[in-house]
Design an enzyme around this catalytic site. Structure first.
Site, short mmCIF file in Angstrom:
data_model
loop_
_atom_site.label_atom_id
_atom_site.label_comp_id
_atom_site.label_asym_id
_atom_site.label_seq_id
_atom_site.Cartn_x
_atom_site.Cartn_y
_atom_site.Cartn_z
N PHE A 147 46.59 42.62 55.28
CA PHE A 147 47.17 41.59 56.14
C PHE A 147 46.54 41.56 57.53
O PHE A 147 47.15 41.08 58.47
CB PHE A 147 48.70 41.75 56.24
CG PHE A 147 49.43 41.25 55.02
CD1 PHE A 147 49.97 39.98 55.00
CD2 PHE A 147 49.53 42.03 53.88
CE1 PHE A 147 50.63 39.50 53.87
CE2 PHE A 147 50.17 41.56 52.75
CZ PHE A 147 50.73 40.29 52.75
N LYS B 131 47.81 29.62 49.34
CA LYS B 131 47.09 30.83 48.99
C LYS B 131 46.49 30.65 47.60
O LYS B 131 46.92 29.77 46.85
CB LYS B 131 48.03 32.05 49.00
CG LYS B 131 49.14 31.97 47.97
CD LYS B 131 50.02 33.20 47.96
CE LYS B 131 49.30 34.40 47.38
NZ LYS B 131 50.18 35.57 47.21
N ALA C 276 41.83 37.73 59.66
CA ALA C 276 41.99 36.58 60.55
C ALA C 276 41.59 35.31 59.82
O ALA C 276 40.73 35.32 58.94
CB ALA C 276 41.12 36.76 61.80
N CYS D 15 58.00 30.96 52.06
CA CYS D 15 58.77 32.13 52.50
C CYS D 15 58.55 32.47 53.97
O CYS D 15 59.45 32.29 54.79
CB CYS D 15 58.43 33.34 51.63
SG CYS D 15 59.03 33.19 49.93
N GLU E 78 64.46 39.86 46.44
CA GLU E 78 63.18 39.79 45.73
C GLU E 78 62.04 40.04 46.71
O GLU E 78 62.14 39.73 47.90
CB GLU E 78 63.01 38.44 45.04
CG GLU E 78 63.14 37.22 45.95
CD GLU E 78 61.83 36.81 46.60
OE1 GLU E 78 60.78 37.35 46.21
OE2 GLU E 78 61.87 35.95 47.49
N PHE E 79 60.94 40.59 46.18
CA PHE E 79 59.75 40.86 46.99
C PHE E 79 58.51 40.34 46.26
O PHE E 79 57.50 41.03 46.14
CB PHE E 79 59.62 42.36 47.27
CG PHE E 79 60.82 42.96 47.93
CD1 PHE E 79 61.07 42.74 49.28
CD2 PHE E 79 61.73 43.72 47.21
CE1 PHE E 79 62.19 43.27 49.90
CE2 PHE E 79 62.85 44.26 47.82
CZ PHE E 79 63.08 44.04 49.17
N GLU F 145 53.60 35.17 45.40
CA GLU F 145 53.13 34.10 44.51
C GLU F 145 51.72 34.42 44.05
O GLU F 145 50.88 34.83 44.83
CB GLU F 145 53.19 32.76 45.23
CG GLU F 145 54.62 32.27 45.42
CD GLU F 145 54.67 30.83 45.91
OE1 GLU F 145 53.80 30.02 45.51
OE2 GLU F 145 55.58 30.52 46.70
#
Length: 431
Positions: free
Chosen positions: A247, A321, A250, A258, A144-145, A148
């Site tokens: 990504f 998050k 900072a 995960c 799975e990728f 959330e």
């Protein structure tokens, strides 16, 4: 297709609901009775946007049970249980994966396909395939990728599908193609490979993302002693197509269920395989990530005169998050605890994660209202970038707080707006 999904946590519940949405007949199976009760009643046991809409108890294609024998009516069986860190170590704990497969064995036979979705150390699928083989069933690994907060859309419209299959099994890929017919017809890329490669795809992706996040946080550490601005730096290098901007934000770093445990388990597996040196750099990735949490606490301390004892500090954010209530290895919750340990009077809020945080850190003070959380605060700390926090009016917030210190642990606020409203603004890697 008739499908069973073993394990109904974050991964399994979403997968079961989405498989039903794709038109399959699905039974979700879990040993947790309260979880099954909630899912059967159409209630998601955790916050995930869009999941509740797929869990209608009137959906004839989807049901949930604690009875593993219900799998007998299915022909494809997805293993979607957790693989946490082992107690006292960093390797992946395969207790739940092993138990799920062993419980399934009496209920499968020729023509059945067991499909692993859990994130496991490389070599696990080959071992499990040997367990499954005597039943006449076969095994595939379909990592799975999911992100959330976007898990439903990521399942219904994945950016890629990876099948790890035995090279002697021509049928497994065909069955998976039938299951994922809709996304494949929509153009989703499909990669068919061996077990080991499929297992490595998931952990390699997580290791790369973790490395990218820690790289820009390492640059933030350099920026803080040179006066550079890491956000502008990220913008500049992000224009390079070989690097990309995603990504490269900072801040207080990554967390969740995960990335942290997967990079640690990846290192442990590399050591077992005799190639620990290949992933030695991931220890530094982990260290940089954890250092950023303490840096937030240090910034609060520096801006409140060097001592947090008795100071009222508001923590905005608890989930690791936004768009999630997951507080597993959450930097936000960790920062709240570190502030409390340093003597601060911490009051925290989050749009969705208060109850999950309370179960882990029951002694912290949680409130629902942002205004109530900030009222009388000497400092405000943003550690989860929910839009409710990003969009706060600094002039209005100044009327609630006692002090005028804001520490932006996600570099998600407009520094000039907050400074113009009279706040002392401190970000990570920003002058």
């Amino acid at each position: 297709m008739r499908i069973s999904v073993i394990g109904c946590g974050y991964l399994g519940a979403v997968h079961a609901a989405c498989m039903a949405e794709l038109g399959h007949e699905v039974v979700g199976i879990d040993v947790d009775e309260s979880k099954i009760e909630n899912l059967s009643a159409g209630r998601a046991p955790f916050f995930e946007p869009g999941l509740g809409d797929l869990l209608s108890p009137d959906n004839a294609r989807l049901r949930f049970t604690t009875d593993i024998a219900a799998a007998e009516h299915a022909r494809v069986h997805f293993i979607a249980v957790g693989t946490p860190q082992v107690a006292g170590g960093v390797a992946a704990d395969l207790t739940y994966v092993n138990a799920a497969v062993e419980a399934l064995l009496p209920h499968i036979g020729p023509g059945h396909l067991v499909v692993g979705k859990s994130t496991v150390p490389v070599g696990t699928a080959a071992r499990l395939a040997e367990l499954v083989a005597p039943t006449g069933a076969s095994l595939a690994w379909n990592p799975e990728f999911l992100r959330e907060g976007f898990a439903v859309s990521d399942t219904l419209s994945p950016d890629r599908l990876v099948y790890g299959v035995d090279n002697r099994d021509d049928r497994a890929a065909e069955v998976l193609d039938e299951i994922y017919k809709r996304p494949l017809e929509a153009g989703t890329p499909r990669i068919v490979t061996d077990y080991a490669t499929a297992e490595l795809v998931k952990v390699s992706a997580n290791a790369f993302l973790a490395t990218k996040i820690s790289f820009i946080n390492a640059m933030a550490e350099i920026a803080e002693v040179t006066g550079a601005d890491v956000t502008t730096l990220a913008d500049a290098i992000g224009y390079d197509a070989r690097i990309g901007r995603r990504f490269l934000n900072a801040g207080v770093g990554f967390g969740g269920g995960c990335l942290p445990k997967d990079i640690r388990a990846f290192q442990a597996r590399a050591e077992e395989l005799g190639v620990g040196h290949s992933l030695a750099f991931l220890a530094d990735v982990d260290d940089v990530n954890l250092r950023r949490r303490q840096r937030v606490v240090d910034l609060v301390t520096e801006n409140l005169g060097g001592d947090l004892t008795g100071k009222a500090v508001t923590v905005l954010g608890l989930a690791f998050k936004p768009e999630s209530d997951d507080v597993r290895d959450s930097p936000a919750l960790d920062v709240a605890q570190r502030l409390a340990d340093a003597g601060a009077i911490v009051r925290a809020t989050d749009p969705e994660a208060i109850e999950t945080a309370r179960r882990i850190r029951p002694h912290l003070d949680y409130v629902e209202s942002i205004q109530e959380a900030i009222s009388g605060a000497d400092a405000v700390v943003v550690v989860t970038e929910w839009h409710q926090f990003r969009e706060l009016d600094p002039a209005e917030v100044a009327g609630w707080a006692r002090g005028r210190v804001v520490v932006d642990g996600r570099n998600c606020l407009d520094a000039s707006d907050w400074r113009s409203a009279g706040w002392t603004y401190a970000g990570l890697g920003r002058p």
